[in-house]
Design an enzyme around this catalytic site. Structure first.
Site, PDB file in Angstrom:
ATOM      1  CG  ASP A  67     -90.823  97.682 -41.250  1.00  0.00           C
ATOM      2  OD1 ASP A  67     -91.246  98.408 -39.622  1.00  0.00           O
ATOM      3  OD2 ASP A  67     -92.208  98.754 -41.789  1.00  0.00           O
ATOM      4  CG  ASP A 136     -95.184 103.574 -51.310  1.00  0.00           C
ATOM      5  OD1 ASP A 136     -95.413 103.379 -50.204  1.00  0.00           O
ATOM      6  OD2 ASP A 136     -93.842 103.103 -51.761  1.00  0.00           O
ATOM      7  CG  HIS A 138     -94.614 101.347 -47.606  1.00  0.00           C
ATOM      8  ND1 HIS A 138     -93.214 102.439 -48.418  1.00  0.00           N
ATOM      9  CD2 HIS A 138     -94.906 101.518 -46.434  1.00  0.00           C
ATOM     10  CE1 HIS A 138     -93.469 103.125 -46.971  1.00  0.00           C
ATOM     11  NE2 HIS A 138     -93.788 102.175 -46.066  1.00  0.00           N
ATOM     12  CD  GLU A 143     -91.025 100.940 -50.355  1.00  0.00           C
ATOM     13  OE1 GLU A 143     -92.126 101.316 -50.278  1.00  0.00           O
ATOM     14  OE2 GLU A 143     -90.288 102.321 -49.770  1.00  0.00           O
TER      15      GLU A 143
HETATM   16  C1  GLP Z   1     -92.845 103.739 -43.037  1.00  0.00           C
HETATM   17  C2  GLP Z   1     -92.696 102.133 -41.402  1.00  0.00           C
HETATM   18  C3  GLP Z   1     -94.387 102.134 -42.180  1.00  0.00           C
HETATM   19  C4  GLP Z   1     -95.144 103.244 -41.957  1.00  0.00           C
HETATM   20  C5  GLP Z   1     -95.072 104.471 -42.606  1.00  0.00           C
HETATM   21  C6  GLP Z   1     -96.001 104.995 -42.945  1.00  0.00           C
HETATM   22  O1  GLP Z   1     -92.527 103.505 -44.155  1.00  0.00           O
HETATM   23  N1  GLP Z   1     -92.171 101.201 -42.332  1.00  0.00           N
HETATM   24  O2  GLP Z   1     -94.385 100.772 -41.486  1.00  0.00           O
HETATM   25  O3  GLP Z   1     -96.491 102.688 -41.839  1.00  0.00           O
HETATM   26  O4  GLP Z   1     -93.751 104.487 -42.943  1.00  0.00           O
HETATM   27  O5  GLP Z   1     -95.124 106.381 -41.919  1.00  0.00           O
HETATM   28  P1  GLP Z   1     -96.637 107.753 -41.344  1.00  0.00           P
HETATM   29  O6  GLP Z   1     -96.972 106.634 -40.156  1.00  0.00           O
HETATM   30  O7  GLP Z   1     -95.512 108.866 -40.095  1.00  0.00           O
HETATM   31  O8  GLP Z   1     -97.110 108.470 -42.167  1.00  0.00           O
END
Ligand code: GLP
Length: 261
Positions: A67, A136, A138, A143
């Site tokens: 992404d 959440d 995702h 989302e």
């Molecule tokens: C962002 C990314 C996701 C990731 C999420 C969780 O939203 N787009 O790919 O999984 O963060 O991040 P973290 O691993 O820092 O909790």
């Protein structure tokens, strides 16, 4: 899906790096989908250590992005392209040529999304897709209530995700972009082996809903239940709300080692 409970984030990183190593030894030019955020960093560190010690040859590996933020200026340190270059491509000694991602600064964002989705297919598809999970539920930036059949497209972030990600933008939510490009859930489900890592108590709810709840677009990660070979690796804290935790532990303990992940 297979659920593997590991003692901590380091053990999760090591286990997944071993799976990537096994993939690269049978397919040296495998296409590896990488995720950003804090969670996958132990995977990249463990993989880098294996490459540097000579235990793994990643020189022909191809890397692709999950992404991207829309509208950050090229080279912004928090664009996911910059993050992947810094955390994955450079440590593994790969060149930018082996790396593909969506163009978050394109004028025609929709065309950029479609081009990236097509490029993934033309590259032969993603062999192993690393995923984190949002609080959440995702995956990527899909989302809640994202279509389970979605392709790579533009999305609007929830307020919660912008709050969660503000730590990468001087704790200033105003700097966190509202729009993103993400591989769709349908796109992610086309990868041959999605591997989700979740660590810490803050992810326990999202993990329980992903693994033990119904498949529902309100918990986008639950779509992984539809994949024939999805792996969810969680540390004890992230596993703390799983009702079937003991079953998952016993199953993994009895798994023949040759099967890998
Ligand atoms: C962002 C990314 C996701 C990731 C999420 C969780 O939203 N787009 O790919 O999984 O963060 O991040 P973290 O691993 O820092 O909790």
């Amino acid at each position: 899906m297979e659920v593997v409970i590991v003692p901590d984030a380091t053990a999760g990183g090591e286990l997944i790096a071993e799976a990537i190593a096994a993939l690269l030894s049978r397919k040296p030019d495998a296409l590896l989908g990488v995720a950003t955020g804090s969670t996958p960093l132990p995977i990249y560190q463990a993989l880098t250590a294996k490459v540097r010690s000579g235990a793994v040859d990643a020189s022909r590996a191809r890397i692709c992005q999950l992404d991207e933020y829309v509208g950050l200026p090229a080279g912004h340190p928090e664009s996911y392209r910059s993050v992947v270059l810094r955390e994955v491509i450079e440590p593994l000694g790969l060149s930018e040529k082996s790396f593909m991602g969506p163009d978050g600064s394109a004028e025609d964002v929709q065309a950029a999304c479609e081009a990236y989705d097509k490029a993934l297919t033309e590259a032969g598809g993603v062999d192993l897709q690393l995923l984190g999970i949002g609080t959440d539920g995702h995956i990527g930036f899909n989302e809640p209530c994202s279509s389970l059949a979605s392709r790579t497209r533009i999305k609007t972030l929830t307020e919660q995700t912008r709050i969660d990600n503000a730590r990468f933008f001087d704790d200033d939510i105003a700097q966190v972009p509202r729009h993103v490009i993400t591989q769709g859930i349908g796109t992610i489900l086309e990868s041959r082996h999605p591997v989700l890592l979740a660590t810490g108590e803050g992810k326990a709810d999202a993990v329980a809903r992903t693994v033990e709840g119904p498949v529902a677009s309100v918990v986008p990660a639950s779509a992984l239940q539809l994949h024939p070979h999805a792996t969810v690796v969680v540390d004890e804290a992230a596993a703390s709300k799983l009702k079937l935790a003991d079953y998952f532990r016993a199953t993994y303990a009895a798994k023949p080692q040759w099967q890998g992940l």
